[in-house]
Design a protein around this motif. Structure first.
Motif, mmCIF file in Angstrom:
data_model
loop_
_atom_site.group_PDB
_atom_site.id
_atom_site.type_symbol
_atom_site.label_atom_id
_atom_site.label_comp_id
_atom_site.label_asym_id
_atom_site.label_seq_id
_atom_site.Cartn_x
_atom_site.Cartn_y
_atom_site.Cartn_z
ATOM 1 N N VAL A 104 -3.393 1.042 -18.598
ATOM 2 C CA VAL A 104 -2.938 1.014 -17.211
ATOM 3 C C VAL A 104 -2.541 -0.429 -16.879
ATOM 4 N N PRO A 105 -1.345 -0.655 -16.362
ATOM 5 C CA PRO A 105 -0.900 -2.042 -16.129
ATOM 6 C C PRO A 105 -1.702 -2.740 -15.051
ATOM 7 N N ALA A 106 -1.683 -4.078 -15.122
ATOM 8 C CA ALA A 106 -2.367 -4.889 -14.113
ATOM 9 C C ALA A 106 -1.730 -4.681 -12.760
ATOM 10 N N ASP A 107 -2.519 -4.922 -11.723
ATOM 11 C CA ASP A 107 -2.098 -4.734 -10.333
ATOM 12 C C ASP A 107 -1.795 -6.108 -9.729
ATOM 13 N N PHE A 108 -0.517 -6.339 -9.386
ATOM 14 C CA PHE A 108 -0.115 -7.580 -8.732
ATOM 15 C C PHE A 108 -0.198 -7.374 -7.217
ATOM 16 N N LYS A 109 -1.169 -7.997 -6.575
ATOM 17 C CA LYS A 109 -1.295 -7.926 -5.121
ATOM 18 C C LYS A 109 -0.746 -9.241 -4.567
ATOM 19 N N VAL A 110 0.489 -9.189 -4.079
ATOM 20 C CA VAL A 110 1.199 -10.397 -3.681
ATOM 21 C C VAL A 110 1.083 -10.578 -2.165
ATOM 22 N N HIS A 111 0.289 -11.549 -1.753
ATOM 23 C CA HIS A 111 0.121 -11.870 -0.342
ATOM 24 C C HIS A 111 1.304 -12.733 0.098
ATOM 25 N N CYS A 112 2.098 -12.208 1.026
ATOM 26 C CA CYS A 112 3.345 -12.853 1.426
ATOM 27 C C CYS A 112 3.257 -13.323 2.876
ATOM 28 N N PHE A 113 3.382 -14.626 3.087
ATOM 29 C CA PHE A 113 3.340 -15.222 4.423
ATOM 30 C C PHE A 113 4.729 -15.729 4.811
ATOM 31 N N GLY A 114 5.181 -15.362 6.011
ATOM 32 C CA GLY A 114 6.445 -15.880 6.512
ATOM 33 C C GLY A 114 7.662 -15.257 5.884
ATOM 34 N N GLY A 115 7.587 -13.968 5.576
ATOM 35 C CA GLY A 115 8.705 -13.306 4.914
ATOM 36 C C GLY A 115 9.975 -13.268 5.730
ATOM 37 N N HIS A 116 9.862 -13.136 7.074
ATOM 38 C CA HIS A 116 11.072 -13.028 7.891
ATOM 39 C C HIS A 116 11.730 -14.376 8.137
ATOM 40 N N ALA A 117 11.148 -15.448 7.610
ATOM 41 C CA ALA A 117 11.742 -16.781 7.764
ATOM 42 C C ALA A 117 12.440 -17.238 6.483
ATOM 43 N N GLY A 118 12.572 -16.352 5.510
ATOM 44 C CA GLY A 118 13.166 -16.706 4.232
ATOM 45 C C GLY A 118 12.226 -16.325 3.111
ATOM 46 N N ARG A 119 12.296 -17.052 1.989
ATOM 47 C CA ARG A 119 11.375 -16.761 0.878
ATOM 48 C C ARG A 119 9.958 -17.061 1.342
ATOM 49 N N PRO A 120 9.063 -16.087 1.261
ATOM 50 C CA PRO A 120 7.711 -16.293 1.793
ATOM 51 C C PRO A 120 6.874 -17.201 0.908
ATOM 52 N N LEU A 121 5.810 -17.733 1.483
ATOM 53 C CA LEU A 121 4.781 -18.400 0.706
ATOM 54 C C LEU A 121 3.926 -17.292 0.096
ATOM 55 N N MET A 122 3.760 -17.316 -1.219
ATOM 56 C CA MET A 122 3.113 -16.192 -1.897
ATOM 57 C C MET A 122 1.912 -16.629 -2.732
ATOM 58 N N TYR A 123 0.854 -15.839 -2.629
ATOM 59 C CA TYR A 123 -0.312 -15.972 -3.496
ATOM 60 C C TYR A 123 -0.547 -14.618 -4.153
ATOM 61 N N ILE A 124 -0.832 -14.634 -5.422
ATOM 62 C CA ILE A 124 -0.941 -13.403 -6.210
ATOM 63 C C ILE A 124 -2.385 -13.196 -6.645
ATOM 64 N N LEU A 125 -2.932 -12.049 -6.277
ATOM 65 C CA LEU A 125 -4.213 -11.616 -6.828
ATOM 66 C C LEU A 125 -3.894 -10.626 -7.938
ATOM 67 N N LEU A 126 -4.124 -11.028 -9.180
ATOM 68 C CA LEU A 126 -3.850 -10.175 -10.335
ATOM 69 C C LEU A 126 -5.142 -9.494 -10.764
ATOM 70 N N ILE A 127 -5.175 -8.172 -10.625
ATOM 71 C CA ILE A 127 -6.365 -7.404 -10.999
ATOM 72 C C ILE A 127 -6.115 -6.742 -12.348
ATOM 73 N N THR A 128 -6.921 -7.090 -13.317
ATOM 74 C CA THR A 128 -6.791 -6.532 -14.660
ATOM 75 C C THR A 128 -7.930 -5.563 -14.953
ATOM 76 N N ASP A 129 -7.605 -4.552 -15.772
ATOM 77 C CA ASP A 129 -8.582 -3.530 -16.171
ATOM 78 C C ASP A 129 -9.250 -2.920 -14.938
ATOM 79 N N ARG A 130 -8.431 -2.579 -13.956
ATOM 80 C CA ARG A 130 -8.956 -2.105 -12.670
ATOM 81 C C ARG A 130 -9.809 -0.858 -12.810
ATOM 82 N N PHE A 131 -9.458 0.018 -13.743
ATOM 83 C CA PHE A 131 -10.203 1.272 -13.891
ATOM 84 C C PHE A 131 -11.102 1.256 -15.125
ATOM 85 N N GLY A 132 -11.318 0.071 -15.682
ATOM 86 C CA GLY A 132 -12.159 -0.050 -16.860
ATOM 87 C C GLY A 132 -13.480 -0.721 -16.564
#
Length: 338
Positions: A212-240
């Motif tokens: 099962v592929p990793a889950d990219f949870k991309v927290h996006c701040f300020g999207g309507h102002a252009g390219r957002p500031l992004m932080y990624i929570l990468l969850i691996t082996d979520r169901f393992g």
């Protein structure tokens, strides 16, 4: 607050969600047994009975009070709802005053149309079925491998790698439990009240290793102002059995941060080859919002949409270290998307 206590609190929240909204009516409250009955000679209530009484008591708490107590339990302090400063406090505001758009875009079936229009249908996980009722005929028509989900909340996911190893009766019981759960009652995220619960089935996504592929949870701040500031929570082996959550910035720099119940990996996962494609997809889907979490999957250089989340962790999401809660709060305007 320690992560294991947060996980315990979330379990209690999930348990409290399995009820109909009518359970909070004043008529039923009047018919409930009194806590002091055992003083008059009855036997002391069992732990199960006490828990049921506690859950009934929770159901009559006003949303603001309920969320304040829940925030205190999970984060370790009472929230300042009148003048929010932290990320979680501002998310609590969204729980109480959700943008009308959240209903459609939080519904895991309805949001597919939105994603197809903005990102393209190729980025949607293939939908196998979304029946009005889960019947044996529906079960018989499913392929050997699939994922069963519900559209109206979090954690409603059942992976089936081999249909011969499960039964219709088991999945039917699971689906009925999901459908009977009002996700609004779990953490008082009000936009969930307007989502009609449904069961649906998607293709099982696996990478070339059969995982099962990793889950990219991309927290996006300020999207309507252009390219957002992004932080990624990468969850691996979520169901393992070796689940980890690693936080990266948009340049894939590993951050000394933990979010929610996930611990960091001993060795951070390598930068994915298609990271730019992941960030581009998140940018497109975040452009209409001051903040949104965009969940994506990226197996074998492909990018698939998972969900949009506007109230992550329901506003009771622990950060380690705690100052990240305040730093992210500065990124999220107090009146964002309201």
């Amino acid at each position: 607050m320690p992560i294991n206590e947060y996980a315990q609190a979330r379990e209690e929240m999930d348990a409290s969600g399995t009820r109909n909204e009518k359970a909070a009516s004043s008529e039923e409250v009047g018919a409930r047994p009194l806590l002091h009955d055992h003083v008059l000679g009855d036997s002391i209530p069992s732990q199960s009975a006490i828990r049921k009484m506690k859950e009934k008591a929770k159901s009559i708490l006003p949303d603001t009070l309920f969320l304040s107590l829940l925030h205190r339990k999970c984060i370790g302090r009472y929230p300042r709802l009148a003048r929010p400063a932290t990320f979680n406090e501002k998310i609590l505001q969204r729980n109480l005053r959700p943008d009308p758009r959240y209903v459609r875009l939080t519904d895991k079936l309805e949001v597919r149309e939105y994603v197809a229009a903005r990102l393209g249908e190729a980025h949607l996980v293939p939908l196998i079925a979304a029946p009005e009722a889960f019947t044996r005929a529906v079960f018989d028509s499913l392929p050997d491998a699939f994922v069963m989900k519900a559209n109206h909340g979090s954690t409603f996911v059942e992976i089936v790698r081999d249909k011969s190893e499960t039964t219709f009766e088991r999945l039917q019981e699971l689906s009925e439990r999901w459908l009977s759960t009002s996700f609004y009652w779990v953490a008082r995220e009000r936009h969930y009240r307007k989502i009609r619960p449904r069961i649906f089935f998607e293709q099982l996504l696996l990478d070339h290793h059969g995982r099962v592929p990793a889950d990219f949870k991309v927290h996006c701040f300020g999207g309507h102002a252009g390219r957002p500031l992004m932080y990624i929570l990468l969850i691996t082996d979520r169901f393992g059995n070796n689940t980890h959550g690693d936080v990266f910035d948009a340049q894939w720099r590993h951050m000394d941060v933990m979010i929610g119940p996930y611990t960091r990996s001993a060795e951070p996962p390598p930068r994915p080859d298609n990271l730019e494609a992941v960030l581009k997809a998140a940018t497109v889907l975040a452009k209409d919002f001051d903040y949104v979490r965009v969940d994506l999957y990226a197996p074998d250089n492909r990018v698939y949409f998972g969900e949009l989340t506007f109230t992550p962790g329901a506003g009771v999401l622990p950060f380690t270290p705690d100052h990240v809660d305040y730093e992210w709060g500065q990124l999220l305007g107090a009146s964002a998307d309201l």
